[in-house]
Design a protein around this motif. Structure first.
Motif, short mmCIF file in Angstrom:
data_model
loop_
_atom_site.label_atom_id
_atom_site.label_comp_id
_atom_site.label_asym_id
_atom_site.label_seq_id
_atom_site.Cartn_x
_atom_site.Cartn_y
_atom_site.Cartn_z
N VAL A 292 16.86 -13.28 34.27
CA VAL A 292 15.71 -12.74 34.44
C VAL A 292 15.04 -12.91 33.23
O VAL A 292 13.65 -13.04 33.09
CB VAL A 292 15.83 -10.95 34.53
CG1 VAL A 292 14.31 -10.42 34.35
CG2 VAL A 292 16.29 -10.72 35.97
N LEU A 293 15.56 -12.73 32.13
CA LEU A 293 15.06 -13.23 30.73
C LEU A 293 14.61 -14.68 30.79
O LEU A 293 13.50 -15.09 30.23
CB LEU A 293 15.59 -12.66 29.52
CG LEU A 293 16.17 -11.43 29.44
CD1 LEU A 293 17.06 -11.18 28.09
CD2 LEU A 293 14.99 -10.60 29.03
N TRP A 294 15.28 -15.65 31.26
CA TRP A 294 14.97 -16.84 31.34
C TRP A 294 13.88 -17.35 32.04
O TRP A 294 12.89 -18.06 31.72
CB TRP A 294 16.22 -17.70 31.91
CG TRP A 294 16.15 -19.16 31.48
CD1 TRP A 294 15.33 -19.95 31.02
CD2 TRP A 294 17.12 -20.21 32.12
NE1 TRP A 294 15.45 -21.37 30.79
CE2 TRP A 294 16.65 -21.50 31.73
CE3 TRP A 294 18.20 -19.99 32.84
CZ2 TRP A 294 17.27 -22.62 31.96
CZ3 TRP A 294 18.93 -21.23 33.31
CH2 TRP A 294 18.55 -22.61 32.68
N GLU A 295 13.82 -16.45 33.14
CA GLU A 295 12.65 -16.56 34.05
C GLU A 295 11.26 -16.22 33.51
O GLU A 295 10.24 -16.91 33.93
CB GLU A 295 12.99 -16.02 35.54
CG GLU A 295 11.90 -16.21 36.78
CD GLU A 295 10.76 -15.36 36.56
OE1 GLU A 295 9.73 -15.62 37.01
OE2 GLU A 295 10.96 -14.04 36.12
N ARG A 296 11.23 -15.19 32.55
CA ARG A 296 10.29 -14.65 31.98
C ARG A 296 9.47 -15.61 30.95
O ARG A 296 8.33 -15.30 30.48
CB ARG A 296 10.44 -13.30 31.40
CG ARG A 296 10.58 -12.31 32.73
CD ARG A 296 11.18 -10.96 32.08
NE ARG A 296 11.14 -10.00 33.03
CZ ARG A 296 11.43 -8.68 32.64
NH1 ARG A 296 11.83 -8.09 31.42
NH2 ARG A 296 11.81 -7.99 33.70
N GLY A 297 10.47 -16.45 30.19
CA GLY A 297 9.80 -17.21 29.17
C GLY A 297 10.24 -18.57 29.44
O GLY A 297 10.85 -19.19 30.32
N LYS A 298 9.42 -19.48 28.67
CA LYS A 298 9.70 -21.08 28.81
C LYS A 298 10.09 -21.60 27.09
O LYS A 298 9.67 -20.83 26.38
CB LYS A 298 8.50 -21.57 29.39
CG LYS A 298 8.29 -21.33 30.71
CD LYS A 298 7.10 -21.91 31.25
CE LYS A 298 6.74 -21.64 32.74
NZ LYS A 298 5.62 -22.43 33.23
N GLY A 299 10.44 -22.80 27.42
CA GLY A 299 10.79 -23.53 26.14
C GLY A 299 12.01 -23.22 25.48
O GLY A 299 12.93 -22.45 25.75
N LEU B 252 17.17 -20.67 23.56
CA LEU B 252 18.03 -20.48 22.47
C LEU B 252 18.07 -18.90 21.85
O LEU B 252 19.30 -18.56 21.43
CB LEU B 252 17.72 -21.47 21.08
CG LEU B 252 17.91 -22.69 21.38
CD1 LEU B 252 17.25 -23.56 20.20
CD2 LEU B 252 19.35 -23.09 21.83
N LYS B 253 17.11 -18.35 21.98
CA LYS B 253 17.19 -16.78 21.69
C LYS B 253 17.99 -16.09 22.65
O LYS B 253 18.58 -15.05 22.44
CB LYS B 253 15.47 -16.18 21.59
CG LYS B 253 15.25 -14.81 21.10
CD LYS B 253 13.88 -14.64 21.06
CE LYS B 253 13.96 -13.16 20.63
NZ LYS B 253 12.39 -12.68 20.44
N ILE B 254 17.78 -16.23 23.90
CA ILE B 254 18.56 -15.30 24.91
C ILE B 254 19.57 -15.98 25.04
O ILE B 254 20.43 -15.08 25.86
CB ILE B 254 17.27 -15.19 26.25
CG1 ILE B 254 17.42 -16.88 26.96
CG2 ILE B 254 15.89 -14.98 26.21
CD1 ILE B 254 16.77 -16.77 28.37
N ILE B 255 20.13 -16.89 24.94
CA ILE B 255 21.43 -17.35 25.23
C ILE B 255 22.31 -16.67 24.44
O ILE B 255 23.74 -16.67 24.63
CB ILE B 255 21.62 -19.03 25.07
CG1 ILE B 255 23.06 -19.51 25.68
CG2 ILE B 255 21.56 -19.39 23.41
CD1 ILE B 255 23.08 -19.64 27.22
N ILE B 256 22.10 -16.05 23.31
CA ILE B 256 22.92 -15.09 22.30
C ILE B 256 23.50 -14.24 23.23
O ILE B 256 24.57 -13.57 22.88
CB ILE B 256 22.16 -14.57 21.32
CG1 ILE B 256 21.55 -15.76 20.31
CG2 ILE B 256 22.94 -13.65 20.39
CD1 ILE B 256 20.73 -15.10 19.39
N LEU B 257 22.69 -13.68 24.01
CA LEU B 257 23.32 -12.39 25.20
C LEU B 257 24.53 -12.72 25.69
O LEU B 257 25.48 -12.32 25.59
CB LEU B 257 22.24 -12.18 26.15
CG LEU B 257 22.66 -10.78 27.07
CD1 LEU B 257 22.97 -9.71 26.34
CD2 LEU B 257 21.63 -10.83 28.27
#
Length: 788
Positions: free
Chosen positions: A485-492, A497-502
């Motif tokens: 869901v977070l990946w779908e909400r943002g690009k780039g 790299l920020k959300i893959i921390i989860l």
């Protein structure tokens, strides 16, 4: 006409929403199988989510409730009816051989049906002679009905933590017995009337036999897997390499294979001048037949009926459904007919990955136009979606999976699979005349298998995390969808790299959680007739393995040897350790050189990192000990020979070596066993290997004040060990005996059991209780057993 408009009206109401019914149905099945109140509460929360979170109407909530109730009642009725009508006292049977015929070494096995009670059973027969093996291999086919004598036995349940439960697996197929056939004469068999199902089973058998006979030895196993869904012929090393690389799904018939085959047939038909409408009708007839021809695995059924539904909607109805609706409907129908299938790992992987891919195609994958980036992203999404299932069943993930899939998926889909299908069809038509086409494909497959093996040997190919606990599994099931869901909400790249921390944080927490745990354990692994003891210290302060079990090889004729030999290290000890998340063994202690104590050590050393190997100091080494030291040398594992007086500290516990005594290097091997004394979890432990009477007497002479709370009885409870004098001196409160069920040696001896019982010593036995575990924290702990 009225029915048409009613169906269309309902479809319009729920169009794009079928996925919510799949969750309602799934909760209904789980409520029937386990924890009714928990899942009722969960379903109530789910309805609240649909009403408040999604804003669905009361009509939709009512339909969802009906779906839940339908699946709950269907599963309840199936579960109550899943009972056997056969009795253990039955010895005469009239059985039909129905499926999965295998002649491996001196063993014949198959799925069968007891015709009097119409009940499915597993058939097993020990082949007597090589001539009989050849005869059975040639004559036994599906749809044979035979009169046999035999004995019914219950399937084995899991006797070690996290191990495969064969009994539960067969129950899901509504099978309750294994028939051990004692007398089996094919002359007492008659051919049953052919049914549509038996026709396709026979056709499949003939196809597999054709490939095995006419294709090169290295090419035939892969061809059999891709054409008929049978992986049993693939070499163990090749299969293991595909598993380590996370590409084993390519060896199973799935959506890729079904879509490619359907596309090839459709294109060929169009090129031959057949109308599109006619080709659609041909595919609608062919695809269900193809599912039966390939063994009807869950992945095949999903792929086939998704395509059938898609084609049928476009052919006969004026409206269409989205892909997510189509897969949801297939899930609902499939699981309604066979609720037990939700526990099938193939079903779980096929549907979970397909659901995620379909949703990602709409929101994520459309962003990428570069085919290479798209391929890597697709592989990453599939890997992440499958991780909770892979960890639950296989305890580890492939770190090369994304890279390996990027190489092998195009190779399989563009070259290997189309070529194998084409070569097989041409060979059926023209025979050996097309041998020149087989040779390059054969070379390519050999090279591909070698590449897979070499990649899998890389030290960072896999990462073992262990089976996740219920809470960690729940975290995976929440965090991974939230990541998408977070990946779908943002690009780039920065956002990614920020959300893959989860998910990375969750993997690290799972993989290194033992380092934070104040709990430790001592587990006597059920390795059959042998010993293997795993000690895990709290806070990740050390893992010790005392012995590793082993399979005793008896000289057998070549025709009796089985293709896939059972080996304790590979099939029991290593899976147990990996399920616990163990990647490193600090000390691998081999008490003495007998096969039933050290045979499994070779696989342990191959699969895990061993920091030190410890052996008893002796005048001469057994052949197995020499081989193990050679393996240790090649794996750069240091070793030492220990003797009485040695000691070391692991965690907060000190391990004292009491034997072998100096000057006794020439003693008999059992009495030269390493004997260890330590204090763990508030109790003292004496591990005696295969120590017998003479060795016990030496201990009593050498150590006048030897006492212990827990005794690992020597030599599996044989009458030559655990003597009254020994018990009287050391005064144990608990005795643990590691022995195999119905072993040929009669261990444990009844006299030993009587001596222990007379002294009111609690007896725990792996042959009766399965794995025995002492869980401890600080100076207190409790015993638990795998079997009641």
């Amino acid at each position: 006409m009225l029915t048409y408009y009613m169906i269309k009206g309902v479809t319009s109401e729920v169009k794009g929403k079928w996925i919510y019914f799949t969750f309602a149905g799934l909760i209904g099945i789980l409520a029937a199988f386990n924890f009714l109140l928990v899942f009722l509460f969960f379903f109530g929360f789910y309805l609240l989510f649909l009403a408040k979170g999604k804003g669905f109407s009361k009509k939709f909530l009512t339909i969802s409730s009906c779906v839940f109730l339908l699946f709950f009642l269907r599963t309840e009725l199936l579960e109550k009816g899943n009972q056997t009508k056969l009795s253990e006292q039955d010895t005469q049977f009239y059985i039909e051989i129905s499926d999965e015929i295998k002649v491996d070494g001196n063993r014949f096995s198959a799925m069968g049906r007891e015709l009097l009670h119409k009940e499915k059973i597993v058939l097993s027969y020990q082949i007597k002679t090589e001539k009989e093996k050849a005869y059975l291999s040639d004559k036994l086919t599906t749809s044979l009905a035979c009169k046999v004598k035999g004995k019914l036995s219950e399937p084995n349940t899991s006797t070690n933590v996290n191990a495969f439960n064969y009994q539960q697996y067969l129950k899901g197929k509504q099978i309750h017995w294994i028939l051990q056939i004692e007398e089996f004469t094919p002359l007492n068999c008659t051919t049953q009337k052919k049914t549509l199902l038996s026709f396709f089973r026979t056709l499949r058998e003939n196809g597999i036999q054709y490939v095995q006979t006419h294709f090169p030895e290295e090419m035939a196993p892969l061809s059999t897997a891709l054409l008929f869904g049978e992986r049993g012929y693939i070499d163990n090393d090749v299969l293991a390499s595909y598993e380590k690389l996370g590409i084993v799904h390519l060896l199973a018939i799935s959506g890729l294979h079904v879509g490619l085959l359907a596309g090839m047939l459709f294109f060929a038909g169009i090129r031959l001048g057949i109308a599109r409408e006619t080709m659609t009708s041909i595919l609608l007839l062919f695809l269900p037949c193809y599912a039966l021809l390939t063994g009807a695995a869950p992945s095949v059924i999903r792929a086939v009926f998704m395509m059938v539904l898609y084609l049928a909607l476009h052919k006969w109805l004026v409206w269409s459904l989205s892909k997510i609706d189509i897969i949801s409907i297939v899930f609902i129908v499939y699981s309604l007919f066979t609720p037990y299938v939700i526990f099938d790992v193939g079903f779980q992987l096929s549907f979970s990955v397909s659901f995620v891919l379909i949703l990602s195609a709409a929101f994520l994958l459309q962003r990428f136009t570069n085919p290479i980036i798209l391929l890597f992203c697709t592989s990453f999404i599939c890997q992440l979606a499958s991780i909770p299932i892979m960890l639950y069943y296989f305890y580890e993930v492939s770190l090369l999976s994304i890279f390996a899939n990027a190489i092998f998926i195009p190779l399989f889909s563009i070259v290997i699979l189309p070529a194998i299908i084409l070569v097989f069809l041409l060979h059926l038509l023209f025979g050996t005349k097309i041998a020149f086409l087989i040779l390059p494909l054969h070379i390519l497959i050999v090279l591909m298998d070698k590449l897979a093996i070499q990649l899998s040997l890389l030290p960072f190919a896999i990462f073992t995390l262990g089976r996740p606990s219920a809470w960690v599994l729940l975290l995976y099931l929440c965090c991974i969808p939230y990541f998408f869901v977070l990946w779908e909400r943002g690009k780039g790249k920065k956002h990614f790299l920020k959300i893959i921390i989860l998910p990375l944080s969750l993997f690290l927490f799972h993989g290194y959680g033992n380092n934070l745990s104040p709990y430790g354990e001592i587990t006597f692994i059920d390795v059959g007739q042998g010993d293997s003891i795993f000690i895990q210290m709290p806070f990740g302060k050390g893992n010790i393995l005392i012995d590793a079990g082993g399979t005793i090889d008896f000289d057998t004729e070549e025709w009796k040897k089985r293709q896939k030999q059972y080996e304790v290290g590979k099939d029991v000890v290593v899976p147990f350790l990996k399920s616990k998340g163990v990647r490193v063994i600090d000390k691998l202690i081999i008490t003495h050189g007998d096969a039933d104590h050290m045979g499994g050590a070779f696989e342990v050393m191959d699969q895990l990192k061993v920091k030190e190997l410890v052996l008893p100091k002796r005048a001469s080494l057994s052949e197995l000990e020499v081989d193990l030291l050679q393996l240790a040398k090649s794996n750069q594992v240091p070793w030492k020979f220990t003797i009485a007086g040695d000691r070391w500290k692991t965690g907060d516990s000190v391990f004292h070596v009491l034997a072998p005594l100096a000057g006794m290097e020439e003693s008999e091997r059992n009495d030269g066993s390493i004997v260890l004394l330590t204090k763990i979890g508030g109790a003292s432990w004496l591990f005696t290997g295969d120590l017998e009477k003479e060795g016990e007497e030496r201990l009593l002479t050498q150590y006048k004040n030897l006492k212990t709370h827990v005794l690992k009885a020597g030599h599996h409870g044989s009458k030559t060990s655990t003597t009254p004098a020994f018990l009287n001196r050391i005064e144990p409160k608990v005795a643990i005996i590691s022995a195999g069920r119905n072993n040929r040696y009669g261990h444990p001896n009844q006299e030993v059991i009587d001596e222990l019982t007379e002294r009111r010593i609690k007896i725990l036995r792996t042959d009766l209780h399965g794995a025995i575990t002492y869980f401890f924290k600080g100076d207190s702990g409790t015993f638990s057993t795998q079997l009641p």
